[in-house]
Design an enzyme around this catalytic site. Structure first.
Site, PDB file in Angstrom:
ATOM      1  N   GLU A 247       0.823  -1.221   0.000  1.00 53.32           N
ATOM      2  CA  GLU A 247       0.000   0.000   0.000  1.00 53.32           C
ATOM      3  C   GLU A 247       0.853   1.265   0.000  1.00 53.32           C
ATOM      4  O   GLU A 247       0.354   2.353   0.283  1.00 53.32           O
ATOM      5  CB  GLU A 247      -0.965   0.003   1.201  1.00 53.32           C
ATOM      6  CG  GLU A 247      -2.122  -0.980   1.034  1.00 53.32           C
ATOM      7  CD  GLU A 247      -3.107  -0.950   2.187  1.00 53.32           C
ATOM      8  OE1 GLU A 247      -2.799  -0.387   3.251  1.00 53.32           O
ATOM      9  OE2 GLU A 247      -4.204  -1.504   2.018  1.00 53.32           O
TER      10      GLU A 247
ATOM     11  N   ASP B  51      -3.488  -9.136   8.916  1.00 52.81           N
ATOM     12  CA  ASP B  51      -2.371  -8.303   9.364  1.00 52.81           C
ATOM     13  C   ASP B  51      -1.900  -8.743  10.750  1.00 52.81           C
ATOM     14  O   ASP B  51      -0.694  -8.788  11.028  1.00 52.81           O
ATOM     15  CB  ASP B  51      -2.799  -6.828   9.418  1.00 52.81           C
ATOM     16  CG  ASP B  51      -3.224  -6.306   8.058  1.00 52.81           C
ATOM     17  OD1 ASP B  51      -2.712  -6.806   7.044  1.00 52.81           O
ATOM     18  OD2 ASP B  51      -4.086  -5.398   8.017  1.00 52.81           O
TER      19      ASP B  51
HETATM   20  O1  RIB Z   1      -5.920  -5.246   6.039  1.00 55.07           O
HETATM   21  C1  RIB Z   1      -6.852  -4.362   6.579  1.00 55.07           C
HETATM   22  C2  RIB Z   1      -6.455  -2.950   6.280  1.00 55.07           C
HETATM   23  O2  RIB Z   1      -6.496  -2.761   4.874  1.00 55.07           O
HETATM   24  C3  RIB Z   1      -7.375  -1.891   6.838  1.00 55.07           C
HETATM   25  O3  RIB Z   1      -7.005  -1.490   8.132  1.00 55.07           O
HETATM   26  C4  RIB Z   1      -7.314  -0.796   5.794  1.00 55.07           C
HETATM   27  O4  RIB Z   1      -6.776   0.395   6.258  1.00 55.07           O
HETATM   28  C5  RIB Z   1      -6.522  -1.375   4.630  1.00 55.07           C
HETATM   29  O5  RIB Z   1      -5.217  -0.955   4.625  1.00 55.07           O
END
Ligand code: RIB
Length: 287
Positions: free
Chosen positions: A140, A237
């Protein structure tokens, strides 16, 4: 057990979360149940998860100068994450618009904001990555920065864990520097044979736990406890951050710990808000 030093390079977002019975189909309007704002972003979630799970975590990324920035910084520091490598970029922070349905599944749109300005590695980034035991990255922030970080990590014997999400085209060079890839089933299908280049591949399987494939082709699986799912946002995550903390203990132990952390993360609404602490993970480990 020594405390691993984990550098997490990636995104940090303010998640704008709407809950609804069912997510709308294209062109459809539905009524929501509620709305909340929770700090998130794959990078921040993974750094928070690594810190709360017992690692010494450092976050490398950027916040903006908007109304959300202080809260984004605070969630990192309150979780024990080192923020000395956090950049401040004039303008908006990253934003994620998230819809969570009654089954706990979500749809997410990310607008990068300050994350898009994480261009190249700073001196602080380079120092942190070289000193770390493990570098954790996702996709990201600009991909050239991820590639530069992985290259720098490899040059300093820092293990690279890549969560290649959200899916986009990656250079061959980046794959060569990855030691461990963490993907969900959809991502595993997308990346396909490219994952064959990575020595260790971990596939998360939702309620069915996770599977590891090592360099010799041998596989290991683990599951977490059975839980009541409220929101799966950030569970992957949390899994990745916890996996990094226990990676040195071997894939089997790391998978078991990470599956438990990931399961617990689904029991509460919101990404960072749902990340468990080490004591909660330890007490929920399946016997
Ligand atoms: O993986 C979940 C995350 O994806 C969210 O917290 C959102 O911000 C995106 O980055």
């Amino acid at each position: 057990m020594t405390t691993p030093l984990i550098a997490v390079l990636g995104s940090i977002n303010m998640d704008l979360v709407t809950t609804t019975a069912a997510r709308p189909a294209p062109g459809e309007t539905v009524l929501g149940r509620g709305f909340t704002m929770v700090p998130g972003g794959k990078g921040a979630n993974q750094a928070i998860a690594a810190s709360r799970a017992g690692g010494q975590a450092m976050f490398l990324g950027a916040i903006g100068t908007d109304v959300f920035a202080p809260q984004l910084r605070a969630v990192l520091t309150e979780s024990g994450v080192d923020t000395t490598g956090l950049r401040v970029i004039d303008g908006p922070s990253g934003i994620a618009t998230i819809v969570v349905d009654d089954s706990g599944e979500n749809s997410i749109i990310v607008v990068g904001g300050a994350n898009t300005a994480v261009a190249g590695l700073t001196t602080a980034d380079r120092t942190a990555i070289a000193a770390a035991d493990i570098l954790v990255c996702q996709l990201e922030i600009p991909l050239e920065t991820v590639a530069a970080a992985a290259r720098h990590a490899r040059a300093h014997d820092t293990t690279v864990i890549l969560n290649p999400s959200p899916v986009q085209h990656l250079s061959d060079e980046l794959w060569e520097h990855v030691d461990v890839a963490v993907v969900n089933t959809g991502e595993a299908e997308h990346w396909g044979s490219l994952l064959g280049r990575v020595p260790h591949v971990v596939v998360t399987l939702g309620a069915h736990g996770a599977r590891h494939r090592g360099p010799d082709g041998a596989t290991t699986t683990a599951t977490g406890p059975t839980v009541q799912v409220v929101d799966t946002t950030g569970a992957g995550d949390t899994f990745t951050g916890a996996l990094a903390v226990r990676w040195a203990q071997g894939p089997a132990a790391a998978l078991r710990f990470a599956c438990t952390a990931g399961s617990l993360a689904t029991t509460t609404l919101g990404a960072s808000a749902s990340v468990p602490w080490a004591r909660d993970i330890e007490s929920a480990l399946p016997r």
